[in-house]
Structures are given as C-alpha cells and as structure tokens.
Design a protein around this motif. Structure first.
Motif, PDB file in Angstrom:
ATOM      1  N   ARG A  17      30.902  13.490  60.104  1.00 25.41           N
ATOM      2  CA  ARG A  17      31.870  14.579  60.284  1.00 25.41           C
ATOM      3  C   ARG A  17      31.105  15.867  60.558  1.00 25.41           C
ATOM      4  O   ARG A  17      30.067  16.124  59.946  1.00 25.41           O
ATOM      5  CB  ARG A  17      32.731  14.744  59.035  1.00 25.41           C
ATOM      6  N   TYR A  18      31.693  16.687  61.443  1.00 25.14           N
ATOM      7  CA  TYR A  18      31.022  17.900  61.897  1.00 25.14           C
ATOM      8  C   TYR A  18      31.992  19.069  61.964  1.00 25.14           C
ATOM      9  O   TYR A  18      33.190  18.876  62.195  1.00 25.14           O
ATOM     10  CB  TYR A  18      30.400  17.678  63.291  1.00 25.14           C
ATOM     11  N   ARG A  19      31.452  20.273  61.788  1.00 22.99           N
ATOM     12  CA  ARG A  19      32.199  21.511  62.046  1.00 22.99           C
ATOM     13  C   ARG A  19      31.558  22.136  63.273  1.00 22.99           C
ATOM     14  O   ARG A  19      30.340  22.331  63.328  1.00 22.99           O
ATOM     15  CB  ARG A  19      32.129  22.476  60.866  1.00 22.99           C
ATOM     16  N   VAL A  20      32.401  22.430  64.269  1.00 20.89           N
ATOM     17  CA  VAL A  20      31.927  22.999  65.519  1.00 20.89           C
ATOM     18  C   VAL A  20      32.472  24.417  65.622  1.00 20.89           C
ATOM     19  O   VAL A  20      33.671  24.640  65.431  1.00 20.89           O
ATOM     20  CB  VAL A  20      32.399  22.152  66.723  1.00 20.89           C
ATOM     21  N   THR A  21      31.584  25.367  65.915  1.00 22.72           N
ATOM     22  CA  THR A  21      31.987  26.763  66.063  1.00 22.72           C
ATOM     23  C   THR A  21      31.551  27.269  67.429  1.00 22.72           C
ATOM     24  O   THR A  21      30.574  26.788  68.006  1.00 22.72           O
ATOM     25  CB  THR A  21      31.357  27.662  64.975  1.00 22.72           C
ATOM     26  N   ALA A  22      32.300  28.251  67.941  1.00 24.88           N
ATOM     27  CA  ALA A  22      31.958  28.882  69.215  1.00 24.88           C
ATOM     28  C   ALA A  22      32.379  30.337  69.149  1.00 24.88           C
ATOM     29  O   ALA A  22      33.348  30.687  68.479  1.00 24.88           O
ATOM     30  CB  ALA A  22      32.661  28.169  70.374  1.00 24.88           C
ATOM     31  N   GLU A  23      31.638  31.182  69.880  1.00 24.91           N
ATOM     32  CA  GLU A  23      31.976  32.600  69.968  1.00 24.91           C
ATOM     33  C   GLU A  23      31.444  33.123  71.294  1.00 24.91           C
ATOM     34  O   GLU A  23      30.275  32.902  71.624  1.00 24.91           O
ATOM     35  CB  GLU A  23      31.364  33.380  68.810  1.00 24.91           C
ATOM     36  N   ASP A  24      32.299  33.823  72.041  1.00 29.08           N
ATOM     37  CA  ASP A  24      31.837  34.371  73.317  1.00 29.08           C
ATOM     38  C   ASP A  24      31.366  35.815  73.138  1.00 29.08           C
ATOM     39  O   ASP A  24      31.430  36.376  72.042  1.00 29.08           O
ATOM     40  CB  ASP A  24      32.900  34.223  74.412  1.00 29.08           C
ATOM     41  N   GLU A  25      30.902  36.427  74.233  1.00 30.73           N
ATOM     42  CA  GLU A  25      30.332  37.774  74.161  1.00 30.73           C
ATOM     43  C   GLU A  25      31.371  38.844  73.821  1.00 30.73           C
ATOM     44  O   GLU A  25      31.022  39.943  73.395  1.00 30.73           O
ATOM     45  CB  GLU A  25      29.593  38.128  75.462  1.00 30.73           C
ATOM     46  N   ALA A  26      32.658  38.539  73.959  1.00 30.36           N
ATOM     47  CA  ALA A  26      33.726  39.483  73.613  1.00 30.36           C
ATOM     48  C   ALA A  26      34.164  39.331  72.158  1.00 30.36           C
ATOM     49  O   ALA A  26      35.087  40.003  71.709  1.00 30.36           O
ATOM     50  CB  ALA A  26      34.926  39.286  74.542  1.00 30.36           C
ATOM     51  N   GLY A  27      33.513  38.438  71.410  1.00 35.02           N
ATOM     52  CA  GLY A  27      33.839  38.251  70.000  1.00 35.02           C
ATOM     53  C   GLY A  27      34.974  37.274  69.739  1.00 35.02           C
ATOM     54  O   GLY A  27      35.394  37.106  68.597  1.00 35.02           O
ATOM     55  N   ARG A  28      35.465  36.598  70.787  1.00 37.63           N
ATOM     56  CA  ARG A  28      36.508  35.580  70.580  1.00 37.63           C
ATOM     57  C   ARG A  28      35.848  34.351  69.968  1.00 37.63           C
ATOM     58  O   ARG A  28      34.773  33.951  70.384  1.00 37.63           O
ATOM     59  CB  ARG A  28      37.191  35.256  71.906  1.00 37.63           C
ATOM     60  N   LYS A  29      36.517  33.761  68.963  1.00 38.15           N
ATOM     61  CA  LYS A  29      35.918  32.667  68.200  1.00 38.15           C
ATOM     62  C   LYS A  29      36.848  31.466  68.112  1.00 38.15           C
ATOM     63  O   LYS A  29      38.055  31.600  68.295  1.00 38.15           O
ATOM     64  CB  LYS A  29      35.626  33.124  66.768  1.00 38.15           C
ATOM     65  N   ALA A  30      36.245  30.338  67.755  1.00 38.66           N
ATOM     66  CA  ALA A  30      37.011  29.132  67.462  1.00 38.66           C
ATOM     67  C   ALA A  30      36.182  28.233  66.562  1.00 38.66           C
ATOM     68  O   ALA A  30      34.951  28.219  66.657  1.00 38.66           O
ATOM     69  CB  ALA A  30      37.384  28.390  68.742  1.00 38.66           C
ATOM     70  N   THR A  31      36.861  27.505  65.681  1.00 36.71           N
ATOM     71  CA  THR A  31      36.216  26.542  64.784  1.00 36.71           C
ATOM     72  C   THR A  31      37.100  25.313  64.688  1.00 36.71           C
ATOM     73  O   THR A  31      38.321  25.433  64.607  1.00 36.71           O
ATOM     74  CB  THR A  31      36.040  27.141  63.366  1.00 36.71           C
ATOM     75  N   GLN A  32      36.470  24.142  64.710  1.00 37.30           N
ATOM     76  CA  GLN A  32      37.234  22.906  64.560  1.00 37.30           C
ATOM     77  C   GLN A  32      36.343  21.840  63.949  1.00 37.30           C
ATOM     78  O   GLN A  32      35.157  21.760  64.262  1.00 37.30           O
ATOM     79  CB  GLN A  32      37.759  22.437  65.919  1.00 37.30           C
ATOM     80  N   ASP A  33      36.907  21.012  63.073  1.00 39.40           N
ATOM     81  CA  ASP A  33      36.192  19.870  62.506  1.00 39.40           C
ATOM     82  C   ASP A  33      36.491  18.639  63.346  1.00 39.40           C
ATOM     83  O   ASP A  33      37.583  18.512  63.916  1.00 39.40           O
ATOM     84  CB  ASP A  33      36.614  19.629  61.055  1.00 39.40           C
ATOM     85  N   VAL A  34      35.508  17.735  63.412  1.00 38.77           N
ATOM     86  CA  VAL A  34      35.653  16.524  64.208  1.00 38.77           C
ATOM     87  C   VAL A  34      34.880  15.391  63.530  1.00 38.77           C
ATOM     88  O   VAL A  34      33.834  15.626  62.926  1.00 38.77           O
ATOM     89  CB  VAL A  34      35.164  16.744  65.664  1.00 38.77           C
ATOM     90  N   ALA A  35      35.411  14.179  63.626  1.00 42.95           N
ATOM     91  CA  ALA A  35      34.718  12.987  63.134  1.00 42.95           C
ATOM     92  C   ALA A  35      34.194  12.209  64.339  1.00 42.95           C
ATOM     93  O   ALA A  35      34.911  12.017  65.323  1.00 42.95           O
ATOM     94  CB  ALA A  35      35.664  12.112  62.318  1.00 42.95           C
ATOM     95  N   VAL A  36      32.952  11.779  64.248  1.00 39.46           N
ATOM     96  CA  VAL A  36      32.340  10.969  65.299  1.00 39.46           C
ATOM     97  C   VAL A  36      32.092   9.586  64.705  1.00 39.46           C
ATOM     98  O   VAL A  36      31.427   9.446  63.677  1.00 39.46           O
ATOM     99  CB  VAL A  36      31.030  11.598  65.803  1.00 39.46           C
ATOM    100  N   VAL A  37      32.628   8.566  65.357  1.00 36.37           N
ATOM    101  CA  VAL A  37      32.504   7.176  64.916  1.00 36.37           C
ATOM    102  C   VAL A  37      31.394   6.517  65.736  1.00 36.37           C
ATOM    103  O   VAL A  37      31.302   6.715  66.954  1.00 36.37           O
ATOM    104  CB  VAL A  37      33.847   6.428  65.115  1.00 36.37           C
ATOM    105  N   ALA A  38      30.554   5.712  65.074  1.00 38.35           N
ATOM    106  CA  ALA A  38      29.462   5.020  65.758  1.00 38.35           C
ATOM    107  C   ALA A  38      29.994   4.194  66.923  1.00 38.35           C
ATOM    108  O   ALA A  38      30.967   3.461  66.782  1.00 38.35           O
ATOM    109  CB  ALA A  38      28.705   4.131  64.781  1.00 38.35           C
ATOM    110  N   GLY A  39      29.359   4.365  68.074  1.00 37.80           N
ATOM    111  CA  GLY A  39      29.717   3.609  69.262  1.00 37.80           C
ATOM    112  C   GLY A  39      30.866   4.186  70.060  1.00 37.80           C
ATOM    113  O   GLY A  39      31.239   3.635  71.090  1.00 37.80           O
ATOM    114  N   GLN A  40      31.435   5.290  69.608  1.00 38.12           N
ATOM    115  CA  GLN A  40      32.588   5.872  70.300  1.00 38.12           C
ATOM    116  C   GLN A  40      32.288   7.298  70.750  1.00 38.12           C
ATOM    117  O   GLN A  40      31.303   7.902  70.344  1.00 38.12           O
ATOM    118  CB  GLN A  40      33.806   5.848  69.394  1.00 38.12           C
ATOM    119  N   ALA A  41      33.196   7.810  71.561  1.00 35.85           N
ATOM    120  CA  ALA A  41      33.092   9.193  72.030  1.00 35.85           C
ATOM    121  C   ALA A  41      34.177  10.013  71.354  1.00 35.85           C
ATOM    122  O   ALA A  41      35.286   9.527  71.128  1.00 35.85           O
ATOM    123  CB  ALA A  41      33.259   9.245  73.545  1.00 35.85           C
TER     124      ALA A  41
END
Length: 184
Positions: free
Chosen positions: A152-176
């Motif tokens: 399981r992972y937490r993914v964050t992003a932020e652009d140069e204008a300060g807009r942000k986003a965060t989302q958790d995701v599960a990655v299963v072995a052998g899958q996308a």
C-alpha cells in the motif's frame, strides 16, 4: 582433494524475471537490471561478478560451476535468488519480483498546464502511516509508471502554483494499478 579447474566445464545460466508467479515474463530490457555474483564455486575457482547492473530482459551468462546469487531490480522492486550452476549444463531460471506496475496520472484544473508536477510515493505502514523518506519521487507533465513491490502506498503531487493532491493506492503482485491525482 583439489579439483582440476581446467577439467571442469562451465555451465550456462539464462535468467528471466516477471512481476509475480504466473505473470508474463519481462520482454523489455528496460524492465530488468541484473547482477550475478558468486557465492561458493567448485574447487578453488575464484570469480568476480558475471553481471553487474546489466539491463537485459533475458541474459545468458557462462559461469563456473557452483552457487551463484542472482539479483534483479526493476523500478524500485528487487528480488534475489541463489542458483546452482552445474558443469557443462545450460539452465533457465526465473526470478519473481513480487511487485506490480503503478501508474500515476496528474490532472491539473481546466485551463492550467503545469510544466512539471513533482510526484512522491510513500510506503504505508499497516496503521496507514506513510514511511519517510519517499520510496521514489519523479516529475511529470502527465503520467509516470514504475514497478514497485506489492503493498500500500500514499501518492502526493503538487504543481508550481501550489495545487495539491493525495491518494492512497494498493498494488497487488503481478497486476497494474493506476490512479489519477486531481490537483486543486
């Protein structure tokens, strides 16, 4: 008893890798980076690494008989196995990474088109706490894909204008797994 090294024929080892058992084998040299090192060889034979961070989908190496450790790295996933190489024989061995492909897309607000959106991916502990430092970080205008260990992972992003986003995701072995982060 000392083994006559000249009388011992080398063996050949072909290594192949996949995300997980039952998953298709990698066929792109960019998906697999191999290191093959000796552990214990027959007789008094000495050898260095047969491969070191070598990018190839299915390399074949000629090796002295004995025990060899094979490590494959793909993205940020890594797996190692020990194989026995037998004199004069050719064998193929598979290494499964226990990982999956994670694709992160960024979607800025309508009318904006940032040049670069830094994205960070953090492993999550069982209680949902993100581990520091980030497993990896990358910049993108639209999308990045990396192979990561299953988890399981937490993914964050932020652009140069300060807009942000965060989302958790599960990655299963052998899958996308694929997520879209909507920057706000």
């Amino acid at each position: 008893m000392r083994l006559d090294v000249a009388a011992v024929a080398p063996g050949k080892l072909t290594v192949e890798a996949a995300l997980a058992p039952g998953a298709p084998l990698f066929d792109d040299w960019q998906d697999a980076q191999w290191t093959v090192t000796p552990i214990r060889l027959q007789g008094d034979t000495m050898a260095g690494a047969a491969l070191s961070e070598h990018a190839e989908a299915r390399p074949t190496v000629t090796l002295a008989p004995g025990e060899w450790q094979v490590t494959v790295v793909s993205g940020v996933a890594r797996a190692s196995k020990i194989f026995i190489v037998t004199s004069g024989l050719q064998t193929t061995q598979r290494v499964d990474l226990g990982g999956g492909r994670l694709t992160v897309k960024t979607a800025p607000l309508a009318g904006s088109s940032p040049d670069n959106v830094p994205v960070s991916v953090f492993s999550l502990a069982p209680d949902g706490t993100p581990a520091e430092p980030a497993l990896f970080g990358a910049g993108t205008r639209a999308e990045i894909t990396r192979i990561v260990p299953a988890g399981r992972y937490r993914v964050t992003a932020e652009d140069e204008a300060g807009r942000k986003a965060t989302q958790d995701v599960a990655v299963v072995a052998g899958q996308a797994a694929s997520i879209t982060l909507e920057l706000r």
